[in-house]
Design a protein around this motif. Structure first.
Motif, PDB file in Angstrom:
ATOM      1  N   LEU A  32       0.835  -1.201   0.000  1.00  0.00           N
ATOM      2  CA  LEU A  32       0.000   0.000   0.000  1.00  0.00           C
ATOM      3  C   LEU A  32       0.872   1.255   0.000  1.00  0.00           C
ATOM      4  N   PRO A  33       0.547   2.214  -0.861  1.00  0.00           N
ATOM      5  CA  PRO A  33       1.321   3.448  -0.918  1.00  0.00           C
ATOM      6  C   PRO A  33       1.012   4.351   0.273  1.00  0.00           C
ATOM      7  N   ALA A  34       1.946   5.223   0.596  1.00  0.00           N
ATOM      8  CA  ALA A  34       1.747   6.136   1.732  1.00  0.00           C
ATOM      9  C   ALA A  34       0.465   6.944   1.561  1.00  0.00           C
ATOM     10  N   ALA A  35       0.099   7.210   0.306  1.00  0.00           N
ATOM     11  CA  ALA A  35      -1.100   8.020   0.049  1.00  0.00           C
ATOM     12  C   ALA A  35      -2.347   7.153  -0.146  1.00  0.00           C
ATOM     13  N   PHE A  36      -2.336   5.943   0.375  1.00  0.00           N
ATOM     14  CA  PHE A  36      -3.533   5.091   0.265  1.00  0.00           C
ATOM     15  C   PHE A  36      -4.749   5.879   0.744  1.00  0.00           C
ATOM     16  N   PRO A  37      -5.840   5.877  -0.034  1.00  0.00           N
ATOM     17  CA  PRO A  37      -6.910   6.858   0.226  1.00  0.00           C
ATOM     18  C   PRO A  37      -7.859   6.521   1.371  1.00  0.00           C
ATOM     19  N   LEU A  38      -7.677   5.370   2.013  1.00  0.00           N
ATOM     20  CA  LEU A  38      -8.632   4.973   3.052  1.00  0.00           C
ATOM     21  C   LEU A  38      -7.926   4.595   4.338  1.00  0.00           C
ATOM     22  N   PRO A  39      -8.601   4.727   5.466  1.00  0.00           N
ATOM     23  CA  PRO A  39      -8.100   4.113   6.702  1.00  0.00           C
ATOM     24  C   PRO A  39      -8.260   2.590   6.614  1.00  0.00           C
ATOM     25  N   VAL A  40      -7.366   1.866   7.253  1.00  0.00           N
ATOM     26  CA  VAL A  40      -7.437   0.402   7.275  1.00  0.00           C
ATOM     27  C   VAL A  40      -7.480  -0.050   8.735  1.00  0.00           C
ATOM     28  N   LEU A  41      -8.562  -0.724   9.112  1.00  0.00           N
ATOM     29  CA  LEU A  41      -8.732  -1.184  10.495  1.00  0.00           C
ATOM     30  C   LEU A  41      -8.553  -2.688  10.516  1.00  0.00           C
ATOM     31  N   ILE A  42      -7.730  -3.178  11.426  1.00  0.00           N
ATOM     32  CA  ILE A  42      -7.404  -4.604  11.402  1.00  0.00           C
ATOM     33  C   ILE A  42      -7.554  -5.232  12.785  1.00  0.00           C
ATOM     34  N   VAL A  43      -8.254  -6.356  12.816  1.00  0.00           N
ATOM     35  CA  VAL A  43      -8.266  -7.207  14.004  1.00  0.00           C
ATOM     36  C   VAL A  43      -7.551  -8.508  13.662  1.00  0.00           C
ATOM     37  N   VAL A  44      -6.539  -8.817  14.446  1.00  0.00           N
ATOM     38  CA  VAL A  44      -5.860 -10.110  14.344  1.00  0.00           C
ATOM     39  C   VAL A  44      -6.000 -10.781  15.700  1.00  0.00           C
ATOM     40  N   HIS A  45      -6.349 -12.039  15.700  1.00  0.00           N
ATOM     41  CA  HIS A  45      -6.412 -12.764  16.975  1.00  0.00           C
ATOM     42  C   HIS A  45      -5.000 -12.988  17.491  1.00  0.00           C
ATOM     43  N   VAL A  46      -4.723 -12.399  18.626  1.00  0.00           N
ATOM     44  CA  VAL A  46      -3.414 -12.580  19.271  1.00  0.00           C
ATOM     45  C   VAL A  46      -3.656 -12.888  20.740  1.00  0.00           C
ATOM     46  N   PRO A  47      -2.689 -13.493  21.418  1.00  0.00           N
ATOM     47  CA  PRO A  47      -2.875 -13.788  22.841  1.00  0.00           C
ATOM     48  C   PRO A  47      -3.046 -12.496  23.648  1.00  0.00           C
ATOM     49  N   PRO A  48      -3.772 -12.559  24.779  1.00  0.00           N
ATOM     50  CA  PRO A  48      -4.050 -11.354  25.551  1.00  0.00           C
ATOM     51  C   PRO A  48      -2.848 -10.855  26.337  1.00  0.00           C
ATOM     52  N   ASP A  49      -1.849 -10.498  25.631  1.00  0.00           N
ATOM     53  CA  ASP A  49      -0.606 -10.033  26.219  1.00  0.00           C
ATOM     54  C   ASP A  49      -0.569  -8.534  25.986  1.00  0.00           C
ATOM     55  N   ARG A  50       0.032  -7.808  26.867  1.00  0.00           N
ATOM     56  CA  ARG A  50      -0.047  -6.352  26.700  1.00  0.00           C
ATOM     57  C   ARG A  50       0.806  -5.835  25.551  1.00  0.00           C
ATOM     58  N   ALA A  51       1.872  -6.527  25.241  1.00  0.00           N
ATOM     59  CA  ALA A  51       2.726  -6.070  24.153  1.00  0.00           C
ATOM     60  C   ALA A  51       2.237  -6.696  22.848  1.00  0.00           C
ATOM     61  N   ASN A  52       1.850  -5.858  21.917  1.00  0.00           N
ATOM     62  CA  ASN A  52       1.372  -6.340  20.628  1.00  0.00           C
ATOM     63  C   ASN A  52       2.505  -6.184  19.620  1.00  0.00           C
ATOM     64  N   ALA A  53       3.000  -7.325  19.121  1.00  0.00           N
ATOM     65  CA  ALA A  53       4.186  -7.309  18.259  1.00  0.00           C
ATOM     66  C   ALA A  53       3.849  -6.913  16.825  1.00  0.00           C
ATOM     67  N   LEU A  54       2.558  -6.867  16.490  1.00  0.00           N
ATOM     68  CA  LEU A  54       2.193  -6.620  15.096  1.00  0.00           C
ATOM     69  C   LEU A  54       2.584  -5.218  14.631  1.00  0.00           C
ATOM     70  N   VAL A  55       2.366  -4.236  15.496  1.00  0.00           N
ATOM     71  CA  VAL A  55       2.610  -2.859  15.081  1.00  0.00           C
ATOM     72  C   VAL A  55       4.071  -2.626  14.706  1.00  0.00           C
ATOM     73  N   PRO A  56       5.033  -2.963  15.581  1.00  0.00           N
ATOM     74  CA  PRO A  56       6.434  -2.766  15.171  1.00  0.00           C
ATOM     75  C   PRO A  56       6.816  -3.582  13.940  1.00  0.00           C
ATOM     76  N   LEU A  57       6.277  -4.787  13.840  1.00  0.00           N
ATOM     77  CA  LEU A  57       6.597  -5.624  12.682  1.00  0.00           C
ATOM     78  C   LEU A  57       6.185  -4.943  11.382  1.00  0.00           C
ATOM     79  N   PHE A  58       4.951  -4.461  11.340  1.00  0.00           N
ATOM     80  CA  PHE A  58       4.458  -3.882  10.083  1.00  0.00           C
ATOM     81  C   PHE A  58       4.946  -2.454   9.870  1.00  0.00           C
ATOM     82  N   GLN A  59       5.226  -1.742  10.954  1.00  0.00           N
ATOM     83  CA  GLN A  59       5.796  -0.396  10.805  1.00  0.00           C
ATOM     84  C   GLN A  59       7.073  -0.442   9.973  1.00  0.00           C
TER      85      GLN A  59
END
Lengths: 195, 275
Positions: A32-59
């Motif tokens: 997806l380009p930086a100028a992608f015209p829409l917000p993208v909302l994502i739910v991924v099933h992850v264990p109920p741990d306070r640190a969510n590794a998805l954000v740093p990974l995809f950043q």
């Protein structure tokens, strides 16, 4: 009334994924380009741990902004919002986000149904709802809500999905949903940018 | 079309709930309220929200049942152990300098947070000089909080949390097991005032040194969050502390400038000196 909403009428993409989510999303989000015209909302099933590794990974791999969804934040185009671990993510009618600690739905918190149902309420025909790979049936009720509200429903083609259970269940609940493999989904999202 | 009608019905039911019983959910985050009301409608056996509204207005039995859907029940003792660790290590050393203390658990639900704080303050030797206020809008929740009885199968998680929070004692010192229930020691609530109080409609009632209000504000819209946080500001002593839930912030409220981050990772804030 036109058959399909023009891309200017689109308001958001909401995606749910479970087992195999990371590989599937890696196939799509980094394109997806930086100028992608829409917000993208994502739910991924992850264990109920306070640190969510998805954000740093995809950043580190994306041109769009990737962040954890914050309570009462207003969604913006070109931004990917991940639900925090152990909280439901909901969309309000005014386009802001809410988090909740309500009971798990389909044994899941965050739940894909909770995101898709509230996003369908908020965005109606302006919503693109997507259900990807997963080993349960979360997202099926939500995807039906997306089509009931006039939005566009997409499932990952079960034939090629890492685990087909979740897209199959979503397709049964929302038979008008389009099945696409990940390449086609990526191309479809990029075509929104071109429009 | 059904959803549009249901949205109207929800608005009307919330208005009825307010006018008839003075419970004001009109400024709760609507997406969650809608989920809860739809769930209540299904489980209480009504075909429409309007039918549920009629029962609410004409049958006194409906109100408590509905309130149990609309108010938050889920919690655990020492939820987010690192929050209690931060209170223990960073906040209590400040509180220790006061001869007497007031602590407010706002939205105490079934009391898990109250007993957690009471145990923490006892472990740190501050319990004798502390008065706790535990408030909620749901009378059933307040009764449960006052009873201090929890299913024994939850206590393993409570115990694990307590240890992670830096607990200096054993949680089992504070309860007796009884037919699958853990009955917590009544001395833990000996200096607690349980009270019906609404962050939506009620006012300041005492000057607090610590307010713990976790995972309540996420259920409010921005306007109501502003009201509640303004109420907290006005209730806090100078340099008093406010603890919020791990995903709550003051960023989107107009009172952000009234508070300084104290332990940012744990969402613990300190009231600034009044300007």
């Amino acid at each position: 009334m036109s058959d399909a909403p023009a891309s200017t009428a689109l308001k958001a993409v909401a995606i749910g994924a479970s087992a195999g989510a990371v590989q599937a999303l890696l196939h799509v989000l980094p394109a997806l380009p930086a100028a992608f015209p829409l917000p993208v909302l994502i739910v991924v099933h992850v264990p109920p741990d306070r640190a969510n590794a998805l954000v740093p990974l995809f950043q580190s791999k994306c041109d769009v902004i990737v962040k954890e969804a914050e309570d009462k934040e207003r969604v913006a185009p070109g931004v990917v919002y991940f639900a925090p671990s152990d909280y439901h993510l909901l969309v309000e009618a005014d386009g802001t986000l809410s988090l909740s600690l309500d009971e798990p739905v389909n044994l899941s918190r965050p739940s894909i149904d909770v995101l898709l149902e509230s996003a369908a309420d908020a965005f109606g025909e302006g919503l693109i709802g997507v259900v990807l790979t997963g080993a349960n049936d979360d997202g099926a009720v939500g995807l039906k809500a997306v089509t009931d509200a006039g939005g566009l429903a997409i499932v990952e083609d079960p034939a090629g999905a890492f685990v087909p259970t979740m897209p199959e269940a979503a397709l049964r609940a929302a038979p008008t949903a389009r099945a696409m493999d990940l390449d086609a989904l990526r191309a479809f999202l990029l075509s929104l940018d071109a429009a | 079309m059904r959803d549009v009608i249901e949205d109207i019905e929800i608005q009307l039911l919330l208005e009825a709930l307010f006018q008839r019983y003075h419970y004001d959910f009109r400024h709760y985050a609507r997406a969650s309220v809608k989920r809860r009301l739809v769930q209540a409608r299904q489980q209480l056996g009504f075909t429409t929200i309007s039918a549920m509204q009629e029962a609410l207005l004409h049958d006194a039995e409906t109100l408590p049942r509905l309130l149990n859907y609309l108010t938050v029940q889920v919690s655990e003792m020492f939820r987010d152990p690192s929050y209690f660790k931060a209170l223990r290590e960073k906040v209590l050393p400040h509180l220790r300098t006061y001869p007497s203390l007031k602590v407010w658990i706002a939205g105490c639900s079934n009391g898990e947070e109250l007993y957690s704080l009471s145990i923490l303050f006892r472990e740190e030797g501050l319990d004798q000089r502390t008065l706790f206020y535990a408030t909620d809008i749901n009378p059933a929740a307040l009764r449960a909080a006052e009873a201090g009885v929890y299913p024994l199968d939850q206590v393993r998680k409570f115990t694990e949390n307590h240890q992670k929070s830096g607990g200096k004692t054993s949680l089992s010192d504070y309860y007796v097991a009884d037919y699958g229930r853990a009955v917590f020691d009544k001395s833990l609530r000996a200096k607690t005032v349980f009270s019906d109080h609404s962050l939506v409609t009620d006012a300041v009632f005492a000057e607090m040194h610590l307010i713990s209000c976790r995972n309540v504000l996420i259920y409010f819209d921005r306007a109501l969050q502003d009201r509640a946080i303004g109420l907290f500001r006005d209730s806090l002593a100078r340099q008093g502390f406010l603890g919020l839930g791990s995903k709550e912030s003051l960023r989107f409220t107009k009172h952000a400038a009234s508070f300084a981050p104290f332990v940012p990772a744990e969402k613990i804030f300190q009231r600034r000196e009044a300007a």
